[in-house]
Design a protein around this motif. Structure first.
Motif, PDB file in Angstrom:
ATOM      1  N   ALA A 134       0.720  13.426  10.319  1.00  0.00           N
ATOM      2  CA  ALA A 134       2.161  13.172  10.260  1.00  0.00           C
ATOM      3  C   ALA A 134       2.499  11.696  10.082  1.00  0.00           C
ATOM      4  CB  ALA A 134       2.841  13.705  11.517  1.00  0.00           C
ATOM      5  N   SER A 135       1.700  10.828  10.651  1.00  0.00           N
ATOM      6  CA  SER A 135       2.026   9.397  10.614  1.00  0.00           C
ATOM      7  C   SER A 135       1.455   8.673   9.408  1.00  0.00           C
ATOM      8  CB  SER A 135       1.513   8.711  11.878  1.00  0.00           C
ATOM      9  OG  SER A 135       2.163   9.230  13.002  1.00  0.00           O
ATOM     10  N   GLY A 136       0.174   8.873   9.141  1.00  0.00           N
ATOM     11  CA  GLY A 136      -0.466   8.023   8.144  1.00  0.00           C
ATOM     12  C   GLY A 136      -1.247   8.729   7.067  1.00  0.00           C
ATOM     13  N   GLY A 137      -1.071  10.024   6.906  1.00  0.00           N
ATOM     14  CA  GLY A 137      -1.818  10.729   5.871  1.00  0.00           C
ATOM     15  C   GLY A 137      -1.427  10.253   4.478  1.00  0.00           C
ATOM     16  N   MET A 138      -2.417  10.127   3.607  1.00  0.00           N
ATOM     17  CA  MET A 138      -2.153   9.779   2.212  1.00  0.00           C
ATOM     18  C   MET A 138      -1.574  11.001   1.504  1.00  0.00           C
ATOM     19  SD  MET A 138      -2.851   6.631   1.890  1.00  0.00           S
ATOM     20  CE  MET A 138      -3.171   6.192   0.195  1.00  0.00           C
ATOM     21  N   LEU A 139      -0.978  10.767   0.347  1.00  0.00           N
ATOM     22  CA  LEU A 139      -0.279  11.820  -0.377  1.00  0.00           C
ATOM     23  C   LEU A 139      -0.904  12.021  -1.750  1.00  0.00           C
ATOM     24  CD1 LEU A 139       2.250  13.651  -0.155  1.00  0.00           C
ATOM     25  CD2 LEU A 139       3.537  11.806  -1.172  1.00  0.00           C
ATOM     26  N   LEU A 140      -1.087  13.286  -2.120  1.00  0.00           N
ATOM     27  CA  LEU A 140      -1.556  13.693  -3.437  1.00  0.00           C
ATOM     28  C   LEU A 140      -0.452  14.551  -4.034  1.00  0.00           C
ATOM     29  CD1 LEU A 140      -4.069  13.768  -5.360  1.00  0.00           C
ATOM     30  CD2 LEU A 140      -4.752  15.834  -4.158  1.00  0.00           C
ATOM     31  N   GLN A 154      -2.269   8.081  -4.285  1.00  0.00           N
ATOM     32  CA  GLN A 154      -1.856   6.738  -3.912  1.00  0.00           C
ATOM     33  C   GLN A 154      -3.060   5.800  -3.953  1.00  0.00           C
ATOM     34  OE1 GLN A 154      -0.143   8.330  -0.139  1.00  0.00           O
ATOM     35  NE2 GLN A 154       1.377   6.750  -0.560  1.00  0.00           N
ATOM     36  N   GLN A 155      -2.779   4.569  -4.361  1.00  0.00           N
ATOM     37  CA  GLN A 155      -3.816   3.544  -4.359  1.00  0.00           C
ATOM     38  C   GLN A 155      -3.154   2.211  -4.079  1.00  0.00           C
ATOM     39  OE1 GLN A 155      -6.458   3.684  -7.717  1.00  0.00           O
ATOM     40  NE2 GLN A 155      -6.953   1.534  -7.528  1.00  0.00           N
ATOM     41  N   ARG A 156      -3.801   1.387  -3.304  1.00  0.00           N
ATOM     42  CA  ARG A 156      -3.255   0.064  -2.987  1.00  0.00           C
ATOM     43  C   ARG A 156      -3.690  -0.954  -4.045  1.00  0.00           C
ATOM     44  NH1 ARG A 156      -0.527  -0.068   1.539  1.00  0.00           N
ATOM     45  NH2 ARG A 156      -0.950   1.513   3.098  1.00  0.00           N
ATOM     46  N   ASP A 157      -2.764  -1.883  -4.370  1.00  0.00           N
ATOM     47  CA  ASP A 157      -3.125  -2.965  -5.283  1.00  0.00           C
ATOM     48  C   ASP A 157      -3.720  -4.118  -4.468  1.00  0.00           C
ATOM     49  OD1 ASP A 157      -1.006  -4.390  -4.135  1.00  0.00           O
ATOM     50  OD2 ASP A 157       0.311  -4.163  -5.865  1.00  0.00           O
ATOM     51  N   LEU A 158      -3.989  -5.237  -5.114  1.00  0.00           N
ATOM     52  CA  LEU A 158      -4.631  -6.366  -4.431  1.00  0.00           C
ATOM     53  C   LEU A 158      -3.770  -6.974  -3.333  1.00  0.00           C
ATOM     54  CD1 LEU A 158      -6.289  -8.090  -7.506  1.00  0.00           C
ATOM     55  CD2 LEU A 158      -7.381  -6.683  -5.742  1.00  0.00           C
ATOM     56  N   GLU A 159      -2.457  -6.769  -3.394  1.00  0.00           N
ATOM     57  CA  GLU A 159      -1.569  -7.266  -2.332  1.00  0.00           C
ATOM     58  C   GLU A 159      -1.325  -6.220  -1.249  1.00  0.00           C
ATOM     59  OE1 GLU A 159       0.193  -8.194  -5.658  1.00  0.00           O
ATOM     60  OE2 GLU A 159      -1.241  -9.836  -5.550  1.00  0.00           O
ATOM     61  N   GLY A 160      -1.941  -5.059  -1.373  1.00  0.00           N
ATOM     62  CA  GLY A 160      -1.791  -4.021  -0.363  1.00  0.00           C
ATOM     63  C   GLY A 160      -0.635  -3.069  -0.585  1.00  0.00           C
ATOM     64  N   ARG A 161       0.075  -3.194  -1.722  1.00  0.00           N
ATOM     65  CA  ARG A 161       1.197  -2.304  -2.015  1.00  0.00           C
ATOM     66  C   ARG A 161       0.678  -0.987  -2.576  1.00  0.00           C
ATOM     67  NH1 ARG A 161       3.657  -7.186  -4.917  1.00  0.00           N
ATOM     68  NH2 ARG A 161       2.082  -6.456  -6.341  1.00  0.00           N
ATOM     69  N   LEU A 162       1.292   0.107  -2.131  1.00  0.00           N
ATOM     70  CA  LEU A 162       0.917   1.418  -2.633  1.00  0.00           C
ATOM     71  C   LEU A 162       1.532   1.663  -4.004  1.00  0.00           C
ATOM     72  CD1 LEU A 162       1.219   3.757   0.472  1.00  0.00           C
ATOM     73  CD2 LEU A 162      -0.848   3.209  -0.799  1.00  0.00           C
ATOM     74  N   GLY A 163       0.749   2.270  -4.869  1.00  0.00           N
ATOM     75  CA  GLY A 163       1.218   2.683  -6.183  1.00  0.00           C
ATOM     76  C   GLY A 163       0.594   4.030  -6.509  1.00  0.00           C
ATOM     77  N   VAL A 191       1.543  17.784  -2.257  1.00  0.00           N
ATOM     78  CA  VAL A 191       2.850  18.288  -2.668  1.00  0.00           C
ATOM     79  C   VAL A 191       2.760  18.679  -4.138  1.00  0.00           C
ATOM     80  CG1 VAL A 191       5.275  17.670  -3.068  1.00  0.00           C
ATOM     81  CG2 VAL A 191       4.118  16.898  -0.990  1.00  0.00           C
ATOM     82  N   GLU A 192       3.311  19.847  -4.471  1.00  0.00           N
ATOM     83  CA  GLU A 192       3.399  20.275  -5.860  1.00  0.00           C
ATOM     84  C   GLU A 192       4.859  20.264  -6.292  1.00  0.00           C
ATOM     85  OE1 GLU A 192       2.494  24.070  -8.805  1.00  0.00           O
ATOM     86  OE2 GLU A 192       1.369  23.883  -6.944  1.00  0.00           O
ATOM     87  N   VAL A 193       5.104  19.680  -7.450  1.00  0.00           N
ATOM     88  CA  VAL A 193       6.438  19.580  -8.015  1.00  0.00           C
ATOM     89  C   VAL A 193       6.403  20.206  -9.401  1.00  0.00           C
ATOM     90  CG1 VAL A 193       8.247  17.983  -8.764  1.00  0.00           C
ATOM     91  CG2 VAL A 193       6.833  17.417  -6.794  1.00  0.00           C
TER      92      VAL A 193
END
Length: 111
Positions: free
Chosen positions: A34-40, A55-64, A96-98
């Motif tokens: 619930a708190s920190g699971g990654m999302l597919l 999700q993947q983090r860039d070199l500054e730690g931002r999720l993309g 999640v499926e959309v």
């Protein structure tokens, strides 16, 4: 979990409610941590193909968002096989499926 990150269950729940208000079909296939699971995110194009984004983090730690596999366009069968393996590896994973013929990721603007 970084302090500036919204808990996954709130983030996923908010996007799911927004999609419901827009009349865009979406389903939580797997609830992870619930708190920190990654999302597919599986984006079904309604023609038997889909995009699978993780999700993947860039070199500054931002999720993309990036394609989960080398190929951006997958058959739904291949994507579902990958999803099963991913859940086996990481039970904290959210899936999640959309359904979106244009292949839009509703989480893209909310990373």
């Amino acid at each position: 979990m970084p302090e500036d990150r919204i808990p996954t269950h709130l983030w996923a729940g908010g996007v799911m409610r927004q999609l419901a208000m827009e009349g865009r079909p979406a389903y939580v296939l797997q609830k992870g941590d619930a708190s920190g699971g990654m999302l597919l995110v599986k984006i079904a194009l309604l023609d038997g193909n889909c995009h699978l984004k993780t999700q993947q983090r860039d070199l500054e730690g931002r999720l993309g968002w990036v394609s989960a596999l080398k190929d951006d366009l997958l058959t739904e069968t291949r994507a579902d096989e990958y999803i099963r393996r991913a859940i086996d590896r990481d039970p904290d994973l959210w899936v999640v499926e959309v359904e979106d013929r244009d292949g839009r990721n509703p989480f893209d603007d909310m990373s």
